[in-house]
Design a protein around this motif. Sequence first.
Motif, short mmCIF file in Angstrom:
data_model
loop_
_atom_site.label_atom_id
_atom_site.label_comp_id
_atom_site.label_asym_id
_atom_site.label_seq_id
_atom_site.Cartn_x
_atom_site.Cartn_y
_atom_site.Cartn_z
N MET A 1 12.05 15.85 58.53
CA MET A 1 12.40 15.84 57.11
C MET A 1 13.19 14.59 56.74
O MET A 1 13.27 14.24 55.57
CB MET A 1 13.22 17.08 56.74
CG MET A 1 12.41 18.33 56.72
SD MET A 1 13.25 19.73 55.94
CE MET A 1 14.66 19.96 56.96
N PHE A 2 13.77 13.93 57.73
CA PHE A 2 14.62 12.78 57.45
C PHE A 2 13.86 11.46 57.49
O PHE A 2 14.46 10.40 57.33
CB PHE A 2 15.79 12.74 58.44
CG PHE A 2 16.68 13.93 58.31
CD1 PHE A 2 17.54 14.05 57.23
CD2 PHE A 2 16.64 14.95 59.25
CE1 PHE A 2 18.35 15.15 57.10
CE2 PHE A 2 17.45 16.06 59.12
CZ PHE A 2 18.30 16.16 58.04
N ILE B 1 7.72 29.88 66.62
CA ILE B 1 9.01 29.24 66.91
C ILE B 1 10.15 30.23 66.75
O ILE B 1 11.05 30.30 67.59
CB ILE B 1 9.20 28.01 66.00
CG1 ILE B 1 8.23 26.90 66.40
CG2 ILE B 1 10.63 27.50 66.07
CD1 ILE B 1 8.23 25.71 65.48
N ALA B 2 10.15 31.02 65.68
CA ALA B 2 11.26 31.93 65.40
C ALA B 2 11.40 33.01 66.47
O ALA B 2 12.52 33.36 66.85
CB ALA B 2 11.08 32.56 64.03
N TYR C 1 13.77 21.69 66.27
CA TYR C 1 14.60 20.54 65.88
C TYR C 1 13.76 19.29 65.65
O TYR C 1 14.10 18.44 64.84
CB TYR C 1 15.70 20.29 66.90
CG TYR C 1 16.76 21.35 66.87
CD1 TYR C 1 17.41 21.67 65.68
CD2 TYR C 1 17.10 22.06 68.01
CE1 TYR C 1 18.37 22.66 65.63
CE2 TYR C 1 18.06 23.05 67.98
CZ TYR C 1 18.69 23.34 66.79
OH TYR C 1 19.65 24.32 66.73
N TYR C 2 12.64 19.18 66.35
CA TYR C 2 11.72 18.06 66.13
C TYR C 2 11.13 18.14 64.72
O TYR C 2 11.07 17.14 64.00
CB TYR C 2 10.62 18.09 67.18
CG TYR C 2 9.56 17.04 66.99
CD1 TYR C 2 9.81 15.71 67.29
CD2 TYR C 2 8.30 17.38 66.50
CE1 TYR C 2 8.84 14.75 67.12
CE2 TYR C 2 7.32 16.43 66.32
CZ TYR C 2 7.60 15.11 66.63
OH TYR C 2 6.64 14.17 66.45
N PHE C 3 10.70 19.34 64.33
CA PHE C 3 10.15 19.51 62.98
C PHE C 3 11.21 19.28 61.91
O PHE C 3 10.95 18.65 60.88
CB PHE C 3 9.54 20.90 62.81
CG PHE C 3 8.18 21.04 63.40
CD1 PHE C 3 7.16 20.18 63.06
CD2 PHE C 3 7.90 22.05 64.30
CE1 PHE C 3 5.90 20.31 63.59
CE2 PHE C 3 6.65 22.20 64.84
CZ PHE C 3 5.65 21.32 64.49
N GLY D 1 4.16 18.81 54.69
CA GLY D 1 4.96 19.95 54.28
C GLY D 1 5.42 20.82 55.44
O GLY D 1 6.25 21.70 55.27
N LEU D 2 4.89 20.55 56.61
CA LEU D 2 5.18 21.37 57.79
C LEU D 2 6.67 21.44 58.10
O LEU D 2 7.19 22.53 58.36
CB LEU D 2 4.41 20.80 58.99
CG LEU D 2 4.25 21.67 60.21
CD1 LEU D 2 3.44 22.89 59.88
CD2 LEU D 2 3.56 20.89 61.31
N ALA D 3 7.37 20.34 58.05
CA ALA D 3 8.79 20.32 58.44
C ALA D 3 9.63 21.22 57.54
O ALA D 3 10.36 22.09 58.02
CB ALA D 3 9.30 18.89 58.40
N PHE D 4 9.54 21.03 56.25
CA PHE D 4 10.35 21.82 55.33
C PHE D 4 9.93 23.28 55.33
O PHE D 4 10.78 24.19 55.31
CB PHE D 4 10.25 21.24 53.92
CG PHE D 4 11.09 21.96 52.91
CD1 PHE D 4 12.46 21.94 52.99
CD2 PHE D 4 10.49 22.67 51.88
CE1 PHE D 4 13.24 22.62 52.06
CE2 PHE D 4 11.25 23.34 50.95
CZ PHE D 4 12.64 23.31 51.04
#
Length: 175
Positions: free
Chosen positions: A33-34, A13-14, A27-29, A67-70
């Motif tokens: 987190m929310f 991604i980066a 932005y999906y990942f 834990g993927l999102a954070f």
Amino acid sequence: LTVLTNSLVAYAIARNMHKKVYKVLFYYFVSAMFVPFPIIMLPIVKQMSAIGLNNPTGLIILYVVYGLAFNIFLYVGYIKTIPKELEEAAIIDGCSRWGVFWRVVFPLLAPMNATVGILTALWAWNDFMLPLVILSDRNDATLPLVQYIFQSQFSVNYNLAFASYLLALLPMLIV
């Protein structure tokens, strides 16, 4: 497992953030987190029971996925600080994309790997809700679940709770 998989996804991604697909994926990942766990708890329990993963293996898979999102948020921010010239030099020297990641980028991610590893270990160690709803066998109970057994509505049996805690930690203390 978390460090390996999440760092790979974050690297992809980066380094491709200029493409719209990867920016939307990032932005999906981050938006994941929310979403609080109690909202998705019931469907996850049903799904894990349906495929027979209401055991520690299923719990490990869920920890990696949740834990993927954070972790991607952390990794992407860190990978953006690594100069691309290092990767370009490795490609000129004959490295493939996998070689660039494993020989150049992954060793440079050591501080972030330590951070993600520590945060994931603390989260898994202290988590109560996910093991409570996922694990069906009492013998697979995590330490917070074992401590929960010794609490009732009006009292806590501290001597048995601390004794069970010390028995659970005994193998680690011996090493």
